[in-house]
Design an enzyme around this catalytic site. Sequence first.
Site, PDB file in Angstrom:
ATOM      1  N   HIS A  59       0.867  -1.211   0.000  1.00 47.26           N
ATOM      2  CA  HIS A  59       0.000   0.000   0.000  1.00 47.26           C
ATOM      3  C   HIS A  59       0.886   1.237   0.000  1.00 47.26           C
ATOM      4  O   HIS A  59       1.483   1.588   1.023  1.00 47.26           O
ATOM      5  CB  HIS A  59      -0.903   0.010   1.231  1.00 47.26           C
ATOM      6  CG  HIS A  59      -1.866   1.157   1.243  1.00 47.26           C
ATOM      7  ND1 HIS A  59      -3.223   0.991   1.377  1.00 47.26           N
ATOM      8  CD2 HIS A  59      -1.686   2.496   1.120  1.00 47.26           C
ATOM      9  CE1 HIS A  59      -3.820   2.161   1.341  1.00 47.26           C
ATOM     10  NE2 HIS A  59      -2.903   3.108   1.189  1.00 47.26           N
ATOM     11  N   HIS A  81       1.593   5.391  -1.734  1.00 46.33           N
ATOM     12  CA  HIS A  81       1.268   6.565  -2.564  1.00 46.33           C
ATOM     13  C   HIS A  81       2.579   7.149  -3.083  1.00 46.33           C
ATOM     14  O   HIS A  81       3.469   7.469  -2.285  1.00 46.33           O
ATOM     15  CB  HIS A  81       0.552   7.638  -1.737  1.00 46.33           C
ATOM     16  CG  HIS A  81      -0.721   7.152  -1.125  1.00 46.33           C
ATOM     17  ND1 HIS A  81      -1.955   7.332  -1.721  1.00 46.33           N
ATOM     18  CD2 HIS A  81      -0.965   6.470   0.030  1.00 46.33           C
ATOM     19  CE1 HIS A  81      -2.894   6.800  -0.955  1.00 46.33           C
ATOM     20  NE2 HIS A  81      -2.313   6.260   0.109  1.00 46.33           N
ATOM     21  N   ARG A 114       2.279   9.617  -5.777  1.00 45.30           N
ATOM     22  CA  ARG A 114       1.872  10.846  -6.494  1.00 45.30           C
ATOM     23  C   ARG A 114       2.326  10.772  -7.957  1.00 45.30           C
ATOM     24  O   ARG A 114       2.446   9.701  -8.512  1.00 45.30           O
ATOM     25  CB  ARG A 114       2.390  12.112  -5.799  1.00 45.30           C
ATOM     26  CG  ARG A 114       2.214  12.133  -4.292  1.00 45.30           C
ATOM     27  CD  ARG A 114       0.780  11.969  -3.837  1.00 45.30           C
ATOM     28  NE  ARG A 114       0.682  12.126  -2.371  1.00 45.30           N
ATOM     29  CZ  ARG A 114      -0.290  11.619  -1.646  1.00 45.30           C
ATOM     30  NH1 ARG A 114      -1.251  10.898  -2.190  1.00 45.30           N
ATOM     31  NH2 ARG A 114      -0.322  11.814  -0.337  1.00 45.30           N
ATOM     32  N   LYS A 154      -9.320  -0.011  -5.666  1.00 49.47           N
ATOM     33  CA  LYS A 154      -9.323   0.639  -4.360  1.00 49.47           C
ATOM     34  C   LYS A 154     -10.664   1.298  -4.108  1.00 49.47           C
ATOM     35  O   LYS A 154     -11.148   2.060  -4.953  1.00 49.47           O
ATOM     36  CB  LYS A 154      -8.203   1.690  -4.316  1.00 49.47           C
ATOM     37  CG  LYS A 154      -8.115   2.486  -3.025  1.00 49.47           C
ATOM     38  CD  LYS A 154      -7.710   1.619  -1.836  1.00 49.47           C
ATOM     39  CE  LYS A 154      -7.881   2.351  -0.519  1.00 49.47           C
ATOM     40  NZ  LYS A 154      -6.717   3.078  -0.092  1.00 49.47           N
ATOM     41  N   HIS A 214     -10.455   1.390   1.995  1.00 48.86           N
ATOM     42  CA  HIS A 214     -10.236   2.407   3.034  1.00 48.86           C
ATOM     43  C   HIS A 214     -11.439   2.290   3.962  1.00 48.86           C
ATOM     44  O   HIS A 214     -12.523   2.768   3.640  1.00 48.86           O
ATOM     45  CB  HIS A 214     -10.120   3.815   2.440  1.00 48.86           C
ATOM     46  CG  HIS A 214      -9.825   4.845   3.492  1.00 48.86           C
ATOM     47  ND1 HIS A 214      -8.610   5.479   3.602  1.00 48.86           N
ATOM     48  CD2 HIS A 214     -10.572   5.311   4.526  1.00 48.86           C
ATOM     49  CE1 HIS A 214      -8.632   6.297   4.644  1.00 48.86           C
ATOM     50  NE2 HIS A 214      -9.814   6.213   5.221  1.00 48.86           N
ATOM     51  N   HIS A 245      -4.479  -0.426   5.948  1.00 46.11           N
ATOM     52  CA  HIS A 245      -4.003   0.386   7.084  1.00 46.11           C
ATOM     53  C   HIS A 245      -4.947   0.316   8.290  1.00 46.11           C
ATOM     54  O   HIS A 245      -5.507   1.320   8.714  1.00 46.11           O
ATOM     55  CB  HIS A 245      -3.743   1.832   6.678  1.00 46.11           C
ATOM     56  CG  HIS A 245      -4.777   2.480   5.794  1.00 46.11           C
ATOM     57  ND1 HIS A 245      -6.109   2.534   6.103  1.00 46.11           N
ATOM     58  CD2 HIS A 245      -4.661   3.098   4.604  1.00 46.11           C
ATOM     59  CE1 HIS A 245      -6.757   3.155   5.144  1.00 46.11           C
ATOM     60  NE2 HIS A 245      -5.912   3.505   4.216  1.00 46.11           N
ATOM     61  N   ASP A 265       1.489   2.711   3.518  1.00 48.66           N
ATOM     62  CA  ASP A 265       0.652   3.900   3.327  1.00 48.66           C
ATOM     63  C   ASP A 265       1.504   5.160   3.373  1.00 48.66           C
ATOM     64  O   ASP A 265       1.027   6.223   3.788  1.00 48.66           O
ATOM     65  CB  ASP A 265      -0.489   3.968   4.360  1.00 48.66           C
ATOM     66  CG  ASP A 265      -1.588   4.949   3.919  1.00 48.66           C
ATOM     67  OD1 ASP A 265      -1.670   5.260   2.716  1.00 48.66           O
ATOM     68  OD2 ASP A 265      -2.354   5.411   4.785  1.00 48.66           O
ATOM     69  N   ALA A 297      -3.732  14.900   5.409  1.00 49.98           N
ATOM     70  CA  ALA A 297      -3.476  13.625   6.099  1.00 49.98           C
ATOM     71  C   ALA A 297      -2.438  12.823   5.332  1.00 49.98           C
ATOM     72  O   ALA A 297      -2.534  12.692   4.111  1.00 49.98           O
ATOM     73  CB  ALA A 297      -4.770  12.836   6.184  1.00 49.98           C
TER      74      ALA A 297
END
Length: 347
Positions: A18, A20, A22, A103, A140, A178, A251, A267
Site C-alpha cells: 500500500h 502513494h 503521487r 481501491k 479504506h 491500514h 501507506d 493527512a
Amino acid sequence: MSKDKTSSITLTRPDDWHLHVRDGAALQTVVPHTAAQFGRAIIMPNLKPPVTSAAQALEYKARILAATPTGTEFEPLMTLYLTDNLPPDEIQRAKEAGVVALKLYPAGATTNSDAGVSDLRKTYATLEAMQREGLPLLVHGEVTSPDIDLFDREAVFIDQQLIPLRRDFPGLKIVMEHITTREAAQYVASADSFTAATVTAHHLLYNRNAIFMGGIRPHYYCLPVLKRETHRQALIQAVTSGSAKFFLGTDSAPHPAHLKEHATGCAGCYTAHAAMELYAEAFDASGALDKLEAFAAFNGPAFYGLPRNTGSITLQRQSWTPPESFAFGDAELKPLRSGEALPWRLV
Ligand code: DOR
Ligand code: ZN
C-alpha cells in the site's frame, strides 16, 4: 523492552502492499526511496484525476518506471480507483493489463476521495466482475458521516459496510487497508481466507498522543488517524501473531510540507525513506524480529497469488538520522522522524 540483541537481520526482499507515490516531479524523490527497499509496491490510484481505467494505469506505471533508478529491480503493481460508475467491462481490461486490485475510497473519507463511492450498492455489478476475475478490493475502511466520532469510524465501517459486503461477495478478496483498531484486527483475524489487512509502521509505533506531544504535530496526522495505546497494542499482537492475514503496507503518503503545516493540514505520513527501518524498530520493541520476514515478504505474495521476491535485504542495528527534508518538486517533503535518530539501518 526487547531482550533481543540481534545486531543484524537478513530478510527476503520485501514488498509494500500500500503506497502513494503521487505523480510528476514528486516521483523523482519518492520512487527511489521505495525501490531501494522493496521488490514491488501496490500503487494507490488517488491522483487528481483518479486512475480509473486500465489505459491510465499503464501510463502511470510507465511514469513510475521512468523514475526508478537504472539497475534497480522494482515493479509497481497498479490499481484502479473504484467509483460509482466504473463500468464492469473495465475489469477484464484491467486484469489483462496486469492491474492487481481496485481501491475503494468512501467518498470524502480522505485525500482525493471526492470521486469515491457514495453508495456501495452502485458498485455491485463491478464487484461481481472483480469477484469473477479474481481482482481484490482494497478498502479504506472508514465511514464518512460527520455524526460518527472520528476515532470510531473504522469500527463502525466494519459493522455497517464490511460485514454486509463480505456476505454479499463471499468469493471477493478484500484487504482492509491500514487497519488502526483492535476491532479491525479481531475482525480480520477471525474472517475467512478471502480477507486480509495491511498495517503501517506508524500505526505500530505510535498512538494518538504523538499528534499532540508538546504542540500539534502535523507530520503524525494521517487517516485513519492514530488511535489510543490499547489499539496500537492490538495491532502489534496481530502482526506478531504468526497469522498470514496481516502484511506490510506503509501507506507512505507524501505531501508538500507547507500543506501539512497548515490550518487544514493534509493527512498522510511519509515513511518510504525508512520504511523497513521503522518496521524493524516496531517488531524489535516487542521482541518479535523473527516475525518480520513473513509479514514483510511472505504473507502479501501468498494473498495476491504472486511469487515471493528472490533477493534479500539486510538491516543492521546502527543508529542514523534521516534528513530534515527532501526536495519534492518545488516544495519540501518532511519525512517521519526527520532529524531524529533511528535504531535500525538498511545496509
Ligand atoms: O493519511 C492518508 N493519506 N490516508 C489516506 O487514506 C490517503 C493518504 C494520501 O493519499 O495522502
Ligand atoms: Zn493510503
